[in-house]
Design a protein around this motif. Structure first.
Motif, PDB file in Angstrom:
ATOM      1  N   GLY A   1     -57.553 103.449  85.442  1.00 21.29           N
ATOM      2  CA  GLY A   1     -57.740 102.500  86.759  1.00 21.29           C
ATOM      3  C   GLY A   1     -58.519 101.378  86.229  1.00 21.29           C
ATOM      4  N   GLN A   2     -59.631 101.598  85.442  1.00 23.54           N
ATOM      5  CA  GLN A   2     -60.507 100.557  84.946  1.00 23.54           C
ATOM      6  C   GLN A   2     -59.667  99.744  83.971  1.00 23.54           C
ATOM      7  OE1 GLN A   2     -63.430 103.270  83.383  1.00 23.54           O
ATOM      8  NE2 GLN A   2     -65.204 101.739  84.536  1.00 23.54           N
ATOM      9  N   LEU A   3     -58.946 100.415  83.177  1.00 24.36           N
ATOM     10  CA  LEU A   3     -58.292  99.593  82.216  1.00 24.36           C
ATOM     11  C   LEU A   3     -57.216  98.532  82.848  1.00 24.36           C
ATOM     12  CD1 LEU A   3     -57.074  98.798  79.227  1.00 24.36           C
ATOM     13  CD2 LEU A   3     -55.780 100.926  79.685  1.00 24.36           C
ATOM     14  N   ASN A   4     -56.534  99.082  83.794  1.00 25.08           N
ATOM     15  CA  ASN A   4     -55.487  98.310  84.579  1.00 25.08           C
ATOM     16  C   ASN A   4     -56.360  96.977  85.109  1.00 25.08           C
ATOM     17  OD1 ASN A   4     -53.606  99.783  83.890  1.00 25.08           O
ATOM     18  ND2 ASN A   4     -53.256 100.574  85.950  1.00 25.08           N
ATOM     19  N   ARG A   5     -57.444  97.330  85.808  1.00 21.20           N
ATOM     20  CA  ARG A   5     -58.323  96.100  86.410  1.00 21.20           C
ATOM     21  C   ARG A   5     -58.641  95.306  85.368  1.00 21.20           C
ATOM     22  NH1 ARG A   5     -60.254 100.776  89.187  1.00 21.20           N
ATOM     23  NH2 ARG A   5     -62.521 100.867  88.068  1.00 21.20           N
ATOM     24  N   ALA A   6     -59.105  95.661  84.263  1.00 21.50           N
ATOM     25  CA  ALA A   6     -59.299  94.730  83.153  1.00 21.50           C
ATOM     26  C   ALA A   6     -58.505  93.865  82.696  1.00 21.50           C
ATOM     27  CB  ALA A   6     -60.243  95.494  82.015  1.00 21.50           C
ATOM     28  N   VAL A   7     -57.009  94.541  82.532  1.00 24.06           N
ATOM     29  CA  VAL A   7     -55.984  93.558  82.344  1.00 24.06           C
ATOM     30  C   VAL A   7     -55.761  92.582  83.233  1.00 24.06           C
ATOM     31  CG1 VAL A   7     -53.441  93.956  81.800  1.00 24.06           C
ATOM     32  CG2 VAL A   7     -54.958  95.589  80.563  1.00 24.06           C
ATOM     33  N   GLN A   8     -55.752  93.174  84.405  1.00 25.89           N
ATOM     34  CA  GLN A   8     -55.429  92.082  85.680  1.00 25.89           C
ATOM     35  C   GLN A   8     -56.484  91.009  85.683  1.00 25.89           C
ATOM     36  OE1 GLN A   8     -52.453  93.024  87.618  1.00 25.89           O
ATOM     37  NE2 GLN A   8     -52.847  90.930  87.898  1.00 25.89           N
ATOM     38  N   ALA A   9     -57.704  91.498  85.418  1.00 26.82           N
ATOM     39  CA  ALA A   9     -58.910  90.518  85.300  1.00 26.82           C
ATOM     40  C   ALA A   9     -58.620  89.501  84.210  1.00 26.82           C
ATOM     41  CB  ALA A   9     -60.158  91.146  85.205  1.00 26.82           C
TER      42      ALA A   9
ATOM     43  N   ILE B   1     -56.689  97.556  63.568  1.00 23.31           N
ATOM     44  CA  ILE B   1     -56.024  98.337  64.361  1.00 23.31           C
ATOM     45  C   ILE B   1     -55.817  98.185  65.682  1.00 23.31           C
ATOM     46  CG2 ILE B   1     -55.240 100.837  64.979  1.00 23.31           C
ATOM     47  CD1 ILE B   1     -56.288 101.543  61.918  1.00 23.31           C
ATOM     48  N   VAL B   2     -54.603  97.947  66.434  1.00 22.72           N
ATOM     49  CA  VAL B   2     -54.703  98.106  67.914  1.00 22.72           C
ATOM     50  C   VAL B   2     -53.797  99.191  68.257  1.00 22.72           C
ATOM     51  CG1 VAL B   2     -54.273  96.687  70.078  1.00 22.72           C
ATOM     52  CG2 VAL B   2     -54.837  95.469  67.930  1.00 22.72           C
ATOM     53  N   THR B   3     -54.281  99.855  69.178  1.00 26.78           N
ATOM     54  CA  THR B   3     -53.379 101.323  69.266  1.00 26.78           C
ATOM     55  C   THR B   3     -53.576 101.550  71.013  1.00 26.78           C
ATOM     56  OG1 THR B   3     -54.969 103.112  68.838  1.00 26.78           O
ATOM     57  CG2 THR B   3     -53.488 102.307  67.135  1.00 26.78           C
ATOM     58  N   GLY B   4     -52.692 102.185  71.337  1.00 30.08           N
ATOM     59  CA  GLY B   4     -52.654 102.569  72.849  1.00 30.08           C
ATOM     60  C   GLY B   4     -53.120 101.650  73.851  1.00 30.08           C
ATOM     61  N   GLY B   5     -53.809 101.937  74.717  1.00 29.90           N
ATOM     62  CA  GLY B   5     -53.910 100.837  75.879  1.00 29.90           C
ATOM     63  C   GLY B   5     -54.771  99.522  75.605  1.00 29.90           C
TER      64      GLY B   5
ATOM     65  N   PHE C   1     -55.175  94.026  76.111  1.00 30.32           N
ATOM     66  CA  PHE C   1     -56.052  93.132  76.250  1.00 30.32           C
ATOM     67  C   PHE C   1     -55.122  91.847  75.717  1.00 30.32           C
ATOM     68  CE2 PHE C   1     -59.481  96.409  75.981  1.00 30.32           C
ATOM     69  CZ  PHE C   1     -59.585  96.459  77.275  1.00 30.32           C
ATOM     70  N   VAL C   2     -54.480  92.195  74.528  1.00 25.84           N
ATOM     71  CA  VAL C   2     -53.860  91.329  73.636  1.00 25.84           C
ATOM     72  C   VAL C   2     -52.611  90.840  74.588  1.00 25.84           C
ATOM     73  CG1 VAL C   2     -52.101  91.127  71.482  1.00 25.84           C
ATOM     74  CG2 VAL C   2     -54.296  92.661  71.587  1.00 25.84           C
ATOM     75  N   LEU C   3     -52.014  91.640  75.429  1.00 29.54           N
ATOM     76  CA  LEU C   3     -50.795  91.257  76.274  1.00 29.54           C
ATOM     77  C   LEU C   3     -51.185  90.253  77.138  1.00 29.54           C
ATOM     78  CD1 LEU C   3     -49.167  94.608  77.000  1.00 29.54           C
ATOM     79  CD2 LEU C   3     -48.275  92.685  75.325  1.00 29.54           C
ATOM     80  N   ALA C   4     -52.660  90.488  77.660  1.00 28.84           N
ATOM     81  CA  ALA C   4     -53.099  89.495  78.839  1.00 28.84           C
ATOM     82  C   ALA C   4     -53.625  88.373  78.250  1.00 28.84           C
ATOM     83  CB  ALA C   4     -54.084  90.265  79.456  1.00 28.84           C
TER      84      ALA C   4
ATOM     85  N   ASP D   1     -49.691 103.415  78.728  1.00 30.83           N
ATOM     86  CA  ASP D   1     -50.584 102.598  79.716  1.00 30.83           C
ATOM     87  C   ASP D   1     -50.964 101.214  78.819  1.00 30.83           C
ATOM     88  OD1 ASP D   1     -52.285 103.518  77.562  1.00 30.83           O
ATOM     89  OD2 ASP D   1     -53.838 104.017  79.098  1.00 30.83           O
ATOM     90  N   GLY D   2     -51.845 100.635  79.599  1.00 34.40           N
ATOM     91  CA  GLY D   2     -52.313  99.197  79.188  1.00 34.40           C
ATOM     92  C   GLY D   2     -51.252  98.241  79.104  1.00 34.40           C
ATOM     93  N   GLY D   3     -49.940  98.269  79.765  1.00 33.72           N
ATOM     94  CA  GLY D   3     -48.820  97.510  79.716  1.00 33.72           C
ATOM     95  C   GLY D   3     -47.873  97.462  78.726  1.00 33.72           C
ATOM     96  N   TRP D   4     -47.864  98.548  77.905  1.00 29.79           N
ATOM     97  CA  TRP D   4     -46.689  98.638  76.936  1.00 29.79           C
ATOM     98  C   TRP D   4     -45.405  98.666  77.539  1.00 29.79           C
ATOM     99  CZ3 TRP D   4     -46.551  99.384  71.805  1.00 29.79           C
ATOM    100  CH2 TRP D   4     -47.954  99.540  71.097  1.00 29.79           C
ATOM    101  N   THR D   5     -45.211  99.333  78.880  1.00 25.94           N
ATOM    102  CA  THR D   5     -43.880  99.124  79.438  1.00 25.94           C
ATOM    103  C   THR D   5     -43.796  98.251  80.533  1.00 25.94           C
ATOM    104  OG1 THR D   5     -44.560 100.812  81.191  1.00 25.94           O
ATOM    105  CG2 THR D   5     -43.567 101.751  79.227  1.00 25.94           C
TER     106      THR D   5
END
Length: 253
Positions: A85-93, A108-112, A116-119, A143-147
């Motif tokens: 939930g925090q990660l989603n709010r950070a990406v949305q912010a 390296i960038v892995t997982g959620g 941050f890169v996508l945003a 998570d984190g926008g991968w899908t």
């Protein structure tokens, strides 16, 4: 105590630095809370004209801290729900931030942390930068926008193969596929991010804001798609498969 997210300034450009290098800037509630607070504070500052996102240490960020997940035991669902939930709010912010975001990505960038890169609006990558999901290895759900975000940038077929086969996207591929803007020498990537941000900051702010808003309109309802990832992540994290996957990944027992 050093902050887990450091705030820096250069005139009208603000910088946020992920600062948990001993753990490869892996995501824990404390780091995400500091990031959310910093983004909220900067959002209220009318003098901010561009934002740089960067990281200390050998890695940009390795996503959720698997050991932290594993240590939760029976409380893993509540922990995962809060963290994602925090990660989603950070990406949305970051997506909703009123000024452009320039990311300087190394290592390296892995997982959620991919979120941050996508945003970001402009993504500069060092030659050794790489992006790997790891979900199907550890036994997690994306998570984190991968899908939610990645398929729109690199195409649904490429995103599917990367996720299902746990492939690594190299810096060169990231640029060719549309995940990153360009490759910059490792020793220059952070300075170049600040230079680009300063260049944007000198332009007409109203025009920049409207341009960014129009570009973001094509993403559609990102919040709903991130929330779907959130639900699937929490459902998967409580399975025996995930518990065993974490144990193997950490070399426990």
């Amino acid at each position: 105590m050093e902050p887990l997210v450091r705030v820096e300034w250069d005139g009208p450009v603000a910088g946020l630095t992920l600062n948990r290098p001993a753990r490869h800037n892996s995501l824990v509630p404390e780091l995400l809370a500091e990031l959310l607070d910093a983004l909220a504070d900067l959002r209220r500052r009318p003098d901010v004209r561009a934002l740089v996102l960067q990281a200390e240490g050998r890695s940009f960020s390795t996503g959720g801290d698997v050991r932290r997940f594993y240590e939760q035991g029976d409380g893993v669902y509540e922990y995962a729900s809060g963290l994602v939930g925090q990660l989603n709010r950070a990406v949305q912010a970051l997506l909703d931030f009123p000024v452009p975001v320039v990311a300087a990505v190394h290592g390296i960038v892995t997982g959620g942390s991919l979120g941050f890169v996508l945003a970001a609006d402009v993504v500069l990558v060092a030659p050794e930068a790489s992006f790997t999901p790891w979900y199907n290895v550890v036994g997690f759900s994306p998570d984190g926008g991968w899908t939610a975000l990645l398929p729109a940038l690199i195409g649904p077929r490429r995103a599917a193969e990367v996720l299902l086969r746990n492939l690594t996207i190299s810096a060169r591929e990231a640029v060719e596929w549309g995940l990153a803007s360009r490759v910059v020498p490792a020793e220059e990537v952070r300075a170049e991010a600040w230079r680009v941000a300063a260049e944007i900051a000198r332009l007409q702010p109203g025009s920049v804001r409207r341009t960014r808003r129009l570009l973001r309109a094509a993403w559609g309802d990102v919040a709903a798609r991130l929330e779907t990832e959130h639900g699937e992540f929490c459902a998967q994290i409580v399975t025996d498969e995930a518990r065993e996957g974490m144990r193997r990944f950490l070399g426990e027992g």
